[in-house]
Structure formats: C-alpha cells, structure tokens
Design an enzyme around this catalytic site. Sequence first.
Site, PDB file in Angstrom:
ATOM      1  N   GLU A 126     -15.953 -39.285   2.495  1.00 61.72           N
ATOM      2  CA  GLU A 126     -14.894 -40.152   1.632  1.00 61.72           C
ATOM      3  C   GLU A 126     -15.211 -41.646   2.056  1.00 61.72           C
ATOM      4  O   GLU A 126     -14.810 -42.648   1.166  1.00 61.72           O
ATOM      5  CB  GLU A 126     -13.521 -39.582   2.157  1.00 61.72           C
ATOM      6  N   LYS A 172       6.605 -37.430 -28.188  1.00 63.29           N
ATOM      7  CA  LYS A 172       6.842 -37.339 -29.731  1.00 63.29           C
ATOM      8  C   LYS A 172       7.817 -36.731 -30.081  1.00 63.29           C
ATOM      9  O   LYS A 172       8.636 -36.916 -31.089  1.00 63.29           O
ATOM     10  CB  LYS A 172       5.476 -36.544 -30.043  1.00 63.29           C
ATOM     11  N   PRO A 221      -0.052 -35.174 -24.747  1.00 61.16           N
ATOM     12  CA  PRO A 221       1.037 -34.732 -24.194  1.00 61.16           C
ATOM     13  C   PRO A 221       1.800 -35.538 -23.297  1.00 61.16           C
ATOM     14  O   PRO A 221       1.447 -36.219 -22.197  1.00 61.16           O
ATOM     15  CB  PRO A 221       0.656 -33.653 -23.302  1.00 61.16           C
TER      16      PRO A 221
END
Length: 644
Positions: free
Chosen positions: A458, A242, A238
Amino acid sequence: MMDNHSQGSRQSNQRSGDGKSQEPFTNPNPKEPQPPRTWPRFLNILLLGLLLFYLIQVFSQSGVEKLTYTEFKNRVTNGEVQEVTVQGHQVTGELKTGEQGSGTTPFRSHIPEFADSNLLTLLEDNQVTINAEQSGQDWWSRLLISFLPWLILLIIIVYFAQRMQKQMGDQQGGMFGFGRSKARRFRQDQPTNTFSDVAGSDNAKKDLHEIVSYLRDPSYYQRLGAKLPRGVLMVGPPGTGKTLMARAVAGEADVPFFSISGSEFIEMFVGVGASRVRDMFNEARRETPSIIFIDELDAIGRSRGTGVGGGHDEREQTLNQILSEMDGFSPHETVVVIAATNRPDVLDPALLRPGRFDRKVTLDRPHKEAREKILQIHVRDVELNTNVDLNTVARHTVGFSGADLENLVNEAALFAGRERAESVEMKHFDQARDKVLMGSEREQHIGEEERRIIAYHESGHALTALLFPKSDPLEKVTIIPRGQALGLTEQVPDENRLNMGASYLHDRLAVMLGGRAAENLIFGEYSSGAESDIEQATRLARRMVTRWGMSDAIGPISCGSTQEEVFLGREISRERDFSERTLERVDAEVYNLLTDIEAEVSKRLARQRNRLETLAEALLEEETIEAERINELLGEDFPSAQTR
C-alpha cells in the site's frame, strides 16, 4: 495466504442503487369513495348462524325414539301412547314410561302410503290425543337438515380459498385474473413527488417540463397542431433517480400514474404478458390524461431473435403487444408511456423509432453542486452538528449517485446512533464514506510478516500516486481489512472525468502497478496480493490500445467491441473486422505498455526507497494514514508532497 484480491489503489467508484424507495400503490379509483370491505365479517356471522341452527336441529332430535309403524300400532294398542302429532306421513308424540305412566318419552314414526284407514279409529279407541299440522313444514325441515352440512362445507372451502389467494398476493381479479394488469396506481390522496424533490438533473427536468405542460392543458397544444410524444425513455446508471423523476412528472402534472416493472409482465403461461399489457393500456385510456411508467424496460424490451436458439416466445409476444398498443393511441388520447432502463444498448430497435419512444432523457451521476443539493434534501430530518460541511462531503463523494448519497446520510446517522451522540458530526460522514467505498471493517487474522508485505504494497501505491503528477490526489492509506481487501489506497479525483488523456491514463496505470513494484523492491519477489491490480491494469491498457487509439503501433483503429455482449452466442455469428496478426500486435502492445510503466515505477521507487520505508513503518504502527500525515512523513523537501 493473502487474499487474492487484497491490495489495490482505490478510487471513488460509482455505486449502484435506487434513488427513492417506492411507496406502496393501491389500485382503487380515487374518484369514487370505496366502501369498507365488510363481507368477510358478514360471512363469518352467516356461517356461525347456520352451524348453530344445524346443531340445534341435530341435538333436538337426539333423544327421540324411532318406532316402526308396527311398533307404533302395538304401543297404541297397549295404551302406551298419550298424545300424537300427525304431519303428513310423519307421526310424533309422547310415550308413557315409568310406573303407572308417570313419565313420558318423545318418539317418532312414519306412516306408509298404503296404511290402513283404521289408524284413526285405533287412536280414538285408545283415547290418544290427536294433533294435525301441515306437511310442508316437515319437507323443509328434512331438506334443511340434509343439505345444510354440504352448504357449510362449501362456504368453508370458498372462505379459505379466498384467504389463501389473498396471502399469495393475487389481488388482480381472483383466481382467474392471470391476464389482469399488475400496474399499481397512484391515488391523489397519497404523497406525491414534484421536481422540487429531485435535486440536480436540470437538463432532464427541462426535457420533461414540456410533457408536464402538455398533460396539464392538452387542448392548447392540440389547437396548435402539436402531438403529444408517445413515449419517453429515461436512461442512466442505477441509482440516478429515474423512478423518482417519473413520479415527479406525475406529481407536477397531477394526473393518474400507473407503475409496473418489466418483469411483472412475464408469467409461466404463454400470452399472459400480452393480456396484461392490453389491460394496463385500457385502464390508462379510461383515466386519460395519464402516465404509464415501466421500470426496467430491458426485461421485456430486449432485441428479438438474439442469441443461440432464438428468443423467448412469451417475452417477445409481450414486446409485440407493447409496440402495438403504443401505435394504437388516438390523437385525443393523452397517455404518455415513460420507461426507465440502464441498458439502452440491448433494447429492440422497434421500441426506439419515432412514434413510440420519441424522447430519450439521460440522467447522469450528479456533479458537485448537484450532490450538495441532494445531500440537503436527505438531511432534512437528520440532526446535524454545526461542524458538518455538506460542501466538503459533496467534494469527497465524486461518482456517487443519488441513491449512494441517501445511503451515505443514513449510514452517518447510524454511526452517530451507535455512539449515542446527540447529533451527526463530520466524523460520522467520514466513517460512512469509508464504509460505502471500502466496505465494513473485519477482524484481522494476519501474521506479522504478511502485515509487512501489505504495508509496503500500500505504501508503494501511495508513494507512486505522489511521484506521478497526473494521478488523482491521494486521500488515505490503510492496512485495516475492509470487505474483500486486506489493505486499500484511496484516491479522490477532483471531479468526474468524462474525457481522459493518455498521460492521465499512463499515471493511473503506474499507481496500479506501484504496489507490485514496491514488493519486488523490498522483498525481491512478488506476492499474490497484486492479482486485482494486474487485472484492472490489463483491462485499462487493452482499452487504451484497442478502443482509444493510444498506441503508435496499432494506430487509430478499433480492434474490440465497444460494449459487453449480453446475448449468449451472438459473438459466434458476428464477423470479426480485424485479423489474427492484429490481435498478436495488440497483445504485444499491451505487454510493452505495462512492462515499460512498471519499469519506470520501479526506478522512481528505488530513488525514494527511504521514504517508502518510512511510510510503510508508519503504516504498520498507525494502520491508517491520512493525506496530511503522509505529507508530514515525507518531508517538506519532497516536491510532490508540497504541491498536493
């Protein structure tokens, strides 16, 4: 409680979206000028005129006194009638009123068919003035007064029915136009796209140039004996453009372009989809040479008879009609069907055979040079600052599609607008990229202890990414909540990887497990914040073992499906080509792979515990740390920091 999907190493992902927003289409034939639609105004004027005429007729007779025939004769005998007008069997006139007949009042009476012949003598004897008129006028007036209210009511019903139909969006042939095609047609006076508006996708352009050349001069190819490809299937993720590419083909060829989505064929009535297919193809044949574009072909082109309970009758009838129409093209009919889908694996095999969709054009996500060209197209109308380097932006947007890049430019312009800046600067592009990748910043409702856990989690991801040389370069670490995450570690690969080696995947798993290992090293226990990391790591490890042959115990065999099943119940009837013992060995290999990598990560983090704590403390204070700042905190004697 921490969010179950809080921390995790984040890489530049591949976003989804459409390339270009589709401009509205209109259906009228551009070759014939369309007159302005003035009938609603004419209908309003006619309705108002008839209503006015009816009201005049009604009010003109409201003051007329109705007399029976007997009363009329008595009034004549008493000398109260001054003048009469005879029209067929109807008598109208004036009655004397007031003292000595000073006033008059209109009256009306009806003469029966069997009336006596002495009426004329009675009127003359009483000196009544007699006027005579033709009887046809009376009949027309009575008929008009009787039927005019029903005519006005009918016109009002039809008028409001058409207005309601227009508001519901049914512009395909009125209330009986269910079977008419909903394809939208490009008019030649509307703005068109060409290949110059489509950056990147050079290979797709080469494949489509031949179609354009054929549509421009079909007689040349027909003389050589070449046949026009019936269908072109455009496949790609997507947002890769196109629809834009199909419109560019129509713009380059300068032919009529009919566009419709696959879902627009399907209605609640059986047979409507097939009827719309016939109508659309007939309309395209009348405009030959022309192009039919079907977006989201998988909505109607999925394999027939799949899943539990068979298929959908209406969808399968629509698919059968498309197959029949594509087979029915005559050699002289230059009609090309272009379809787009991001799920070619679910399409019916009958669609993909030669003679229907002969060509398959693949549109991939753009590489760095193509991303820079796409950005140059989207920033045409954007006021850029001199410090904006589109090459740098393209390098930091690995995996972005054309739609993502368009959204990135728009978000950067919005950030500049919020700051009331004169132009869009590089920092606005950085902010937009963080928003697209990680989501918007949200309010923090986190306690101090939880912030410490998130910071070490993290920091474990970031330090692991530096300790394992095959991992993607570290870009940024933050404990600011964004989207569904409470903290994020961002890595940016140098370029899209089409072929991943075992060592790269090994280090990628290590980074995923680095946060969990850091938590256990510092706090002596695990938290729920590693749920997303574990899920991603397990999925990747299982693919390494079952699909990619990266396990010595399992070997080069495939133990899983290469695609996700989209049809309910199909896996029930599918025969499994591996045993239960193999499944047990697969589970054991996935477990050993993950636990061995986690043990290696824990060892390396334990040797670098001081740097882990330094990085976590800085993250608690600054909340967001860039790669340069991380290298500065770790020191020059840290080998990986010197090379990154």
